[in-house]
Design a protein around this motif. Structure first.
Motif, PDB file in Angstrom:
ATOM      1  N   LEU A   1       0.826  -1.208   0.000  1.00 23.06           N
ATOM      2  CA  LEU A   1       0.000   0.000   0.000  1.00 23.06           C
ATOM      3  C   LEU A   1       0.861   1.258   0.000  1.00 23.06           C
ATOM      4  N   GLU A   2       1.950   1.249   0.764  1.00 20.91           N
ATOM      5  CA  GLU A   2       2.854   2.395   0.760  1.00 20.91           C
ATOM      6  C   GLU A   2       3.524   2.548  -0.602  1.00 20.91           C
ATOM      7  N   LYS A   3       3.843   1.426  -1.219  1.00 23.04           N
ATOM      8  CA  LYS A   3       4.489   1.467  -2.526  1.00 23.04           C
ATOM      9  C   LYS A   3       3.544   2.037  -3.581  1.00 23.04           C
ATOM     10  N   VAL A   4       2.247   1.708  -3.494  1.00 25.04           N
ATOM     11  CA  VAL A   4       1.257   2.249  -4.432  1.00 25.04           C
ATOM     12  C   VAL A   4       1.168   3.767  -4.287  1.00 25.04           C
ATOM     13  N   GLU A   5       1.263   4.251  -3.052  1.00 24.15           N
ATOM     14  CA  GLU A   5       1.168   5.695  -2.844  1.00 24.15           C
ATOM     15  C   GLU A   5       2.364   6.438  -3.428  1.00 24.15           C
ATOM     16  N   THR A   6       3.545   5.814  -3.398  1.00 29.05           N
ATOM     17  CA  THR A   6       4.724   6.498  -3.929  1.00 29.05           C
ATOM     18  C   THR A   6       4.819   6.360  -5.443  1.00 29.05           C
ATOM     19  N   THR A   7       4.621   5.144  -5.959  1.00 28.61           N
ATOM     20  CA  THR A   7       4.652   4.921  -7.406  1.00 28.61           C
ATOM     21  C   THR A   7       3.374   4.208  -7.801  1.00 28.61           C
ATOM     22  N   ASN A   8       2.472   4.959  -8.377  1.00 29.98           N
ATOM     23  CA  ASN A   8       1.139   4.471  -8.695  1.00 29.98           C
ATOM     24  C   ASN A   8       1.140   3.784 -10.063  1.00 29.98           C
ATOM     25  N   THR A   9       1.540   2.507 -10.093  1.00 33.62           N
ATOM     26  CA  THR A   9       1.531   1.751 -11.334  1.00 33.62           C
ATOM     27  C   THR A   9       0.500   0.638 -11.240  1.00 33.62           C
ATOM     28  N   THR A  10       0.139   0.105 -12.383  1.00 31.88           N
ATOM     29  CA  THR A  10      -0.852  -0.977 -12.413  1.00 31.88           C
ATOM     30  C   THR A  10      -0.351  -2.191 -11.635  1.00 31.88           C
ATOM     31  N   GLY A  11       0.910  -2.529 -11.804  1.00 36.12           N
ATOM     32  CA  GLY A  11       1.482  -3.681 -11.093  1.00 36.12           C
ATOM     33  C   GLY A  11       1.433  -3.499  -9.590  1.00 36.12           C
ATOM     34  N   ASN A  12       1.768  -2.306  -9.116  1.00 36.47           N
ATOM     35  CA  ASN A  12       1.727  -2.048  -7.678  1.00 36.47           C
ATOM     36  C   ASN A  12       0.303  -2.123  -7.143  1.00 36.47           C
ATOM     37  N   ILE A  13      -0.666  -1.656  -7.923  1.00 40.29           N
ATOM     38  CA  ILE A  13      -2.065  -1.726  -7.485  1.00 40.29           C
ATOM     39  C   ILE A  13      -2.505  -3.181  -7.363  1.00 40.29           C
ATOM     40  N   PHE A  14      -2.171  -3.998  -8.366  1.00 42.50           N
ATOM     41  CA  PHE A  14      -2.555  -5.410  -8.303  1.00 42.50           C
ATOM     42  C   PHE A  14      -1.873  -6.112  -7.123  1.00 42.50           C
ATOM     43  N   ARG A  15      -0.599  -5.805  -6.869  1.00 41.02           N
ATOM     44  CA  ARG A  15       0.093  -6.422  -5.724  1.00 41.02           C
ATOM     45  C   ARG A  15      -0.558  -6.000  -4.411  1.00 41.02           C
ATOM     46  N   ALA A  16      -0.954  -4.740  -4.306  1.00 39.45           N
ATOM     47  CA  ALA A  16      -1.604  -4.269  -3.085  1.00 39.45           C
ATOM     48  C   ALA A  16      -2.965  -4.948  -2.888  1.00 39.45           C
ATOM     49  N   VAL A  17      -3.700  -5.125  -3.976  1.00 43.71           N
ATOM     50  CA  VAL A  17      -5.001  -5.805  -3.880  1.00 43.71           C
ATOM     51  C   VAL A  17      -4.805  -7.242  -3.416  1.00 43.71           C
ATOM     52  N   TRP A  18      -3.855  -7.946  -4.018  1.00 44.93           N
ATOM     53  CA  TRP A  18      -3.637  -9.349  -3.630  1.00 44.93           C
ATOM     54  C   TRP A  18      -3.124  -9.462  -2.206  1.00 44.93           C
ATOM     55  N   ALA A  19      -2.297  -8.496  -1.772  1.00 45.02           N
ATOM     56  CA  ALA A  19      -1.816  -8.519  -0.388  1.00 45.02           C
ATOM     57  C   ALA A  19      -2.976  -8.298   0.581  1.00 45.02           C
TER      58      ALA A  19
END
Length: 183
Positions: free
Chosen positions: A66-84
């Motif tokens: 979730l912190e990573k999505v806030e810093t770099t908002n990419t599709t991959g980071n969003i999917f990883r945050a959702v799965w986490a």
């Protein structure tokens, strides 16, 4: 579970993190054990009060993504945050995945509609090749192309807004699963 076993299991469960971040987390939990031993608790009591290393790792990984999505908002980071976030519990499968799929469908449909309208003048070319050219088709396709440009422009902002909102929703969900909201 002894301190050594606990830290070893936690280290294995945190493989998704960098070695520096893992080491910081392990040092924090070593400190928990040191403080607990000073208070007269056994290693087993301290380990059981902390929870299972697997569950701790899931929570830490969810926060990390979730912190990573806030810093770099990419599709991959969003999917990883959702799965986490989904990994935190079966309940999250419905609570997180359902809205995520719904929002993904709305965003995808908006982008497809905008692109479709933009390429509508190509259909006039097809009609011209077939010999069924009509001036109304030309003006209608030019109008649709302009509408498509407005839709794409709007979808750009809607996508950014929905992404930020969904990340906030994920953070709310993770904090709720971790032990409730603080007043």
């Amino acid at each position: 579970m002894t301190k050594e076993q606990f830290l070893k299991n936690l280290n294995l469960a945190l493989e998704g993190l960098s070695s520096v971040e893992r080491q910081d987390i392990l040092e924090d939990y070593e400190e928990h054990f040191a403080i607990g031993l000073e208070e007269g608790k056994t290693e087993e009591q301290i380990a059981s009060s902390l929870g299972t290393p697997h569950h701790i790792a899931k929570e830490l990984l969810a926060n990390y993504h979730l912190e990573k999505v806030e810093t770099t908002n990419t599709t991959g980071n969003i999917f990883r945050a959702v799965w986490a976030a989904i990994g935190l519990g079966f309940f999250n499968l419905v609570i997180v995945l359902g809205p995520f799929i719904g929002l993904l469908g709305v965003v995808f449909a908006g982008w497809v509609a905008g692109v479709s309208f933009i390429v509508s003048p190509l259909l006039v070319l097809v009609n011209t090749v077939n010999g069924t050219f009509e001036i109304f088709d030309l003006f209608a396709s030019i109008g649709l192309c302009g509408l498509g440009l407005f839709i794409i422009l709007g979808m750009f902002f809607v996508t950014k807004w929905l992404t930020k909102g969904f990340v906030k929703y994920l953070k709310f969900n993770v904090s709720l699963v971790k032990g409730g909201l603080k007043a």
